[in-house]
Design a protein around this motif. Structure first.
Motif, PDB file in Angstrom:
ATOM      1  N   PHE A  40       1.070  -1.126   0.011  1.00  0.00           N
ATOM      2  CA  PHE A  40      -0.001  -0.009   0.065  1.00  0.00           C
ATOM      3  C   PHE A  40       0.964   1.055  -0.035  1.00  0.00           C
ATOM      4  O   PHE A  40       1.920   1.377   0.853  1.00  0.00           O
ATOM      5  CB  PHE A  40      -0.788   0.213   1.301  1.00  0.00           C
ATOM      6  CG  PHE A  40      -1.999   0.998   1.502  1.00  0.00           C
ATOM      7  CD1 PHE A  40      -3.098   0.496   1.065  1.00  0.00           C
ATOM      8  CD2 PHE A  40      -1.603   2.215   1.639  1.00  0.00           C
ATOM      9  CE1 PHE A  40      -4.091   1.783   1.254  1.00  0.00           C
ATOM     10  CE2 PHE A  40      -2.543   3.466   1.651  1.00  0.00           C
ATOM     11  CZ  PHE A  40      -4.012   3.256   1.391  1.00  0.00           C
ATOM     12  N   GLY A  42       1.034   5.338   0.329  1.00  0.00           N
ATOM     13  CA  GLY A  42       0.130   6.567   0.533  1.00  0.00           C
ATOM     14  C   GLY A  42       0.848   7.702   0.976  1.00  0.00           C
ATOM     15  O   GLY A  42       2.138   7.834   0.985  1.00  0.00           O
ATOM     16  N   TYR A  49      -3.693   4.232   8.816  1.00  0.00           N
ATOM     17  CA  TYR A  49      -4.143   2.903   8.196  1.00  0.00           C
ATOM     18  C   TYR A  49      -3.938   1.660   9.125  1.00  0.00           C
ATOM     19  O   TYR A  49      -4.597   0.652   8.669  1.00  0.00           O
ATOM     20  CB  TYR A  49      -3.407   2.894   6.820  1.00  0.00           C
ATOM     21  CG  TYR A  49      -4.068   3.723   5.740  1.00  0.00           C
ATOM     22  CD1 TYR A  49      -5.520   3.837   5.308  1.00  0.00           C
ATOM     23  CD2 TYR A  49      -3.281   4.746   5.292  1.00  0.00           C
ATOM     24  CE1 TYR A  49      -5.831   4.697   4.426  1.00  0.00           C
ATOM     25  CE2 TYR A  49      -3.661   5.745   4.491  1.00  0.00           C
ATOM     26  CZ  TYR A  49      -4.688   5.455   3.891  1.00  0.00           C
ATOM     27  OH  TYR A  49      -5.196   6.439   2.951  1.00  0.00           O
ATOM     28  N   VAL A  91      -2.112  -1.150  -4.139  1.00  0.00           N
ATOM     29  CA  VAL A  91      -3.064  -0.175  -3.804  1.00  0.00           C
ATOM     30  C   VAL A  91      -2.393   1.141  -3.329  1.00  0.00           C
ATOM     31  O   VAL A  91      -1.322   1.109  -2.879  1.00  0.00           O
ATOM     32  CB  VAL A  91      -3.891  -0.885  -2.905  1.00  0.00           C
ATOM     33  CG1 VAL A  91      -5.166   0.127  -2.362  1.00  0.00           C
ATOM     34  CG2 VAL A  91      -4.589  -2.071  -3.148  1.00  0.00           C
ATOM     35  N   GLN A  93      -3.537   5.365  -2.572  1.00  0.00           N
ATOM     36  CA  GLN A  93      -4.425   6.661  -2.501  1.00  0.00           C
ATOM     37  C   GLN A  93      -4.513   7.465  -3.837  1.00  0.00           C
ATOM     38  O   GLN A  93      -3.619   7.422  -4.377  1.00  0.00           O
ATOM     39  CB  GLN A  93      -4.019   7.626  -1.259  1.00  0.00           C
ATOM     40  CG  GLN A  93      -3.931   7.197   0.130  1.00  0.00           C
ATOM     41  CD  GLN A  93      -3.430   8.106   1.096  1.00  0.00           C
ATOM     42  OE1 GLN A  93      -2.546   7.773   1.985  1.00  0.00           O
ATOM     43  NE2 GLN A  93      -3.518   9.442   0.972  1.00  0.00           N
ATOM     44  N   SER A 139     -11.315   4.217  -9.733  1.00  0.00           N
ATOM     45  CA  SER A 139     -10.875   4.089  -8.509  1.00  0.00           C
ATOM     46  C   SER A 139     -12.098   3.860  -7.424  1.00  0.00           C
ATOM     47  O   SER A 139     -13.261   3.760  -7.834  1.00  0.00           O
ATOM     48  CB  SER A 139     -10.573   5.624  -7.925  1.00  0.00           C
ATOM     49  OG  SER A 139     -11.524   6.657  -8.206  1.00  0.00           O
ATOM     50  N   MET A 142     -13.218   6.023  -0.784  1.00  0.00           N
ATOM     51  CA  MET A 142     -12.920   5.753   0.489  1.00  0.00           C
ATOM     52  C   MET A 142     -13.739   6.370   1.511  1.00  0.00           C
ATOM     53  O   MET A 142     -14.394   5.920   2.546  1.00  0.00           O
ATOM     54  CB  MET A 142     -11.488   5.234   0.833  1.00  0.00           C
ATOM     55  CG  MET A 142     -11.258   4.765   2.221  1.00  0.00           C
ATOM     56  SD  MET A 142      -9.307   4.624   2.242  1.00  0.00           S
ATOM     57  CE  MET A 142      -8.777   6.088   1.968  1.00  0.00           C
ATOM     58  N   TRP A 307     -10.138  11.006  -0.256  1.00  0.00           N
ATOM     59  CA  TRP A 307      -9.440  10.043  -0.874  1.00  0.00           C
ATOM     60  C   TRP A 307     -10.064   8.917  -1.355  1.00  0.00           C
ATOM     61  O   TRP A 307     -10.977   8.511  -0.806  1.00  0.00           O
ATOM     62  CB  TRP A 307      -8.286   9.732  -0.055  1.00  0.00           C
ATOM     63  CG  TRP A 307      -7.096  10.595   0.612  1.00  0.00           C
ATOM     64  CD1 TRP A 307      -6.968  11.233   1.613  1.00  0.00           C
ATOM     65  CD2 TRP A 307      -6.202  10.918  -0.576  1.00  0.00           C
ATOM     66  NE1 TRP A 307      -5.791  11.971   1.746  1.00  0.00           N
ATOM     67  CE2 TRP A 307      -5.376  11.819   0.533  1.00  0.00           C
ATOM     68  CE3 TRP A 307      -5.697  10.666  -1.659  1.00  0.00           C
ATOM     69  CZ2 TRP A 307      -4.323  12.645  -0.258  1.00  0.00           C
ATOM     70  CZ3 TRP A 307      -4.752  11.187  -2.126  1.00  0.00           C
ATOM     71  CH2 TRP A 307      -3.877  12.066  -1.575  1.00  0.00           C
ATOM     72  N   LEU A 309      -9.156   4.961  -3.279  1.00  0.00           N
ATOM     73  CA  LEU A 309      -7.992   4.144  -3.701  1.00  0.00           C
ATOM     74  C   LEU A 309      -7.967   3.563  -5.114  1.00  0.00           C
ATOM     75  O   LEU A 309      -9.044   3.629  -5.621  1.00  0.00           O
ATOM     76  CB  LEU A 309      -8.293   2.824  -2.543  1.00  0.00           C
ATOM     77  CG  LEU A 309      -8.219   3.214  -1.157  1.00  0.00           C
ATOM     78  CD1 LEU A 309      -8.509   1.843  -0.440  1.00  0.00           C
ATOM     79  CD2 LEU A 309      -6.869   3.941  -0.906  1.00  0.00           C
ATOM     80  N   LEU A 325      -9.734  -4.005  -1.812  1.00  0.00           N
ATOM     81  CA  LEU A 325     -10.584  -2.689  -2.012  1.00  0.00           C
ATOM     82  C   LEU A 325     -11.980  -3.005  -1.705  1.00  0.00           C
ATOM     83  O   LEU A 325     -12.763  -1.903  -1.226  1.00  0.00           O
ATOM     84  CB  LEU A 325     -10.536  -2.550  -3.588  1.00  0.00           C
ATOM     85  CG  LEU A 325      -9.161  -1.920  -4.184  1.00  0.00           C
ATOM     86  CD1 LEU A 325      -9.267  -1.649  -5.691  1.00  0.00           C
ATOM     87  CD2 LEU A 325      -8.840  -0.357  -3.451  1.00  0.00           C
ATOM     88  N   THR A 328     -12.261  -2.612   1.974  1.00  0.00           N
ATOM     89  CA  THR A 328     -12.057  -1.272   2.565  1.00  0.00           C
ATOM     90  C   THR A 328     -13.215  -0.287   2.223  1.00  0.00           C
ATOM     91  O   THR A 328     -13.718   0.438   3.249  1.00  0.00           O
ATOM     92  CB  THR A 328     -10.840  -0.918   2.129  1.00  0.00           C
ATOM     93  OG1 THR A 328      -9.618  -1.490   2.319  1.00  0.00           O
ATOM     94  CG2 THR A 328     -10.509   0.629   2.449  1.00  0.00           C
ATOM     95  N   SER A 338     -11.567   1.890   8.203  1.00  0.00           N
ATOM     96  CA  SER A 338     -10.777   2.942   7.625  1.00  0.00           C
ATOM     97  C   SER A 338     -10.889   4.310   8.003  1.00  0.00           C
ATOM     98  O   SER A 338      -9.956   5.064   7.781  1.00  0.00           O
ATOM     99  CB  SER A 338     -10.604   2.676   6.020  1.00  0.00           C
ATOM    100  OG  SER A 338     -12.074   3.412   5.786  1.00  0.00           O
TER     101      SER A 338
END
Length: 430
Positions: A40, A42, A49, A91, A93, A139, A142, A307, A309, A325, A328, A338
């Motif tokens: 991940f 970000g 996270y 993955v 942001q 995307s 989130m 944001w 993902l 994904l 989340t 999250s």
């Protein structure tokens, strides 16, 4: 290098990238064998996270690893990682305004078949729409956001101003808010009114939008500049007037605006609900919330989104990335994990209902705040434009608002902005 210089340098880099050959095609999966890890990428150090990573680890047996950079470096670093041909990311942001740019660069996997239908009824429809570009879902939304009008009850009472209503029906015009702010300032408040994000596009887009002036760009490709219409000029003149009148204070940062409100020195603050927990921690602060204002004769609109993902086009762990994904963003428990760390709102409707219920329970002195936020997310939220020129738009419009705040005339500033944006957009159109 100043912050403005840095931002312009970042803008130049990304603009230049748009003219380069595409990276791997959107939706293509890496031929690299899946290795059972989830990487991940970000902003920051990843602490926010960790609750999500822990929760996902329990349901999947895999705890994601985090790699990050400071926020100002993020967008460019993402692009540079993919330029190598092996980003090492599964993955990451995604600021949804960058979806068009990332789509052109080919660094996002097409998620339409995986989540296009599945997301309906689980995510706010406007967020699903915001995740789509040219017919593809690129995307996964989130988090969410909105804005509220915070007010200091003690300062209002001292000025003989009745406490404000929280119902959407009690929404005030900008002129009424400033009228009250001047009255409270005359009664002893140091500052009458302020925006938390003093001149940022996210917070001030609603001013011309409320008057019907649009987001500053138009056309099928949103690359036709439109910042000199009557609504933009009117909104700009109003914005400049609140600083010229002294009801708002020049030269303040976002943090200073929050600190001024916490210190009881600011009567009215337009800011995000993420401030509620911070304000509650100040025991002596007696405050309330009211609906975001609008212009008389215009419509009520509120800033929104946060944001998303994205799944890397060269992910070596596509199946695991898709599962992450899904958990989340579409699973209520994952969405809660999250969002809860920093008081974020969620793009997941079921999780958002739970979050708002918690806000109401923890804040009995803010009756109706949950209903108000839900109403704004459902009825008044607007999105920033999905244009390949968004970075230029954000940077240059923000600078223009800053100039107006410091005394420039909107009738001169916005035509200059129009010309500068048109020159900047020519490179993208070419």
């Amino acid at each position: 290098m100043t912050i403005s210089d840095y931002r312009l340098g970042r803008r130049g880099f990304l603009t230049g990238m748009l003219g380069m050959p595409l990276l791997p095609l959107v939706g293509s999966f890496s031929a690299v064998a899946q290795d059972g890890t989830l990487r991940f990428f970000g902003t920051g150090d990843g602490k926010r996270y960790q609750p999500l990573f822990e929760a996902f680890g329990k349901v999947s047996g895999v705890k994601p690893s985090f790699d990050g950079v400071p926020f100002p470096d993020y967008q460019n670093t993402v692009v540079q990682r993919f330029r190598t041909g092996n980003s090492g990311i599964d993955v990451f942001q995604v600021d949804p305004t960058y979806v068009p740019t990332f789509a052109k660069l080919g660094i996002l996997t097409d998620l339409t078949s995986a989540f296009g239908e599945k997301s309906k009824g689980k995510l706010f429809p406007s967020d699903v729409q915001a995740a789509n570009y040219k017919g593809k879902m690129l995307s996964m939304p989130m988090w969410e956001s909105t804005q509220l009008l915070f007010f200091n009850k003690q300062l209002l009472a001292k000025a003989g101003v009745e406490t404000l209503g929280v119902s959407p029906d009690a929404r005030m015009t900008w002129d009424k808010v400033i009228e009250l702010a001047k009255k409270v300032k005359a009664a002893g408040a140091e500052i009458g009114f302020g925006f938390e994000q003093v001149d940022r596009y996210y917070q001030l887009q609603v001013l011309p939008e409320s008057l019907g002036g649009g987001p500053g760009v138009k056309g099928d490709d949103l690359l036709t500049v439109d910042v000199t219409n009557d609504a933009w000029i009117q909104a700009g003149k109003w914005y400049g007037s609140i600083f010229a009148d002294g009801v708002a204070s020049r030269g303040r940062t976002e943090q200073e605006m929050r600190d001024l409100f916490k210190a009881g020195r600011l009567a009215f603050l337009v800011g995000g609900p993420w401030n509620i927990a911070d304000f509650d921690a100040v025991g002596r602060l007696d405050y309330g919330v009211a609906p975001h204002p609008y212009f008389a004769g215009g419509k009520a609109v509120t800033p929104s989104e946060s944001w998303h993902l994205g799944m890397a086009s060269d992910s070596a762990n596509s199946d695991l990335a898709l599962r992450f994904l899904d958990y989340t963003c579409l699973d209520k428990e994952g969405a809660l994990a999250s969002a809860m760390k920093e008081g974020n709102l969620s793009a997941n409707m079921a999780a958002e209902t739970e979050i708002l219920k918690g806000i109401a329970q923890k804040n009995p002195k803010l009756p109706g705040v949950d209903t108000l936020i839900q109403y704004e997310l459902t009825n008044t939220a607007i999105r920033r434009p999905r244009t390949l020129g968004y970075l230029q738009l954000e940077e240059l419009v923000t600078r223009a608002w800053g100039d107006i705040r410091n005394g420039s005339d909107a009738a001169q500033t916005f035509p200059q902005l129009q010309s500068e944006l048109e020159r900047s957009f020519k490179r993208i159109k070419a």
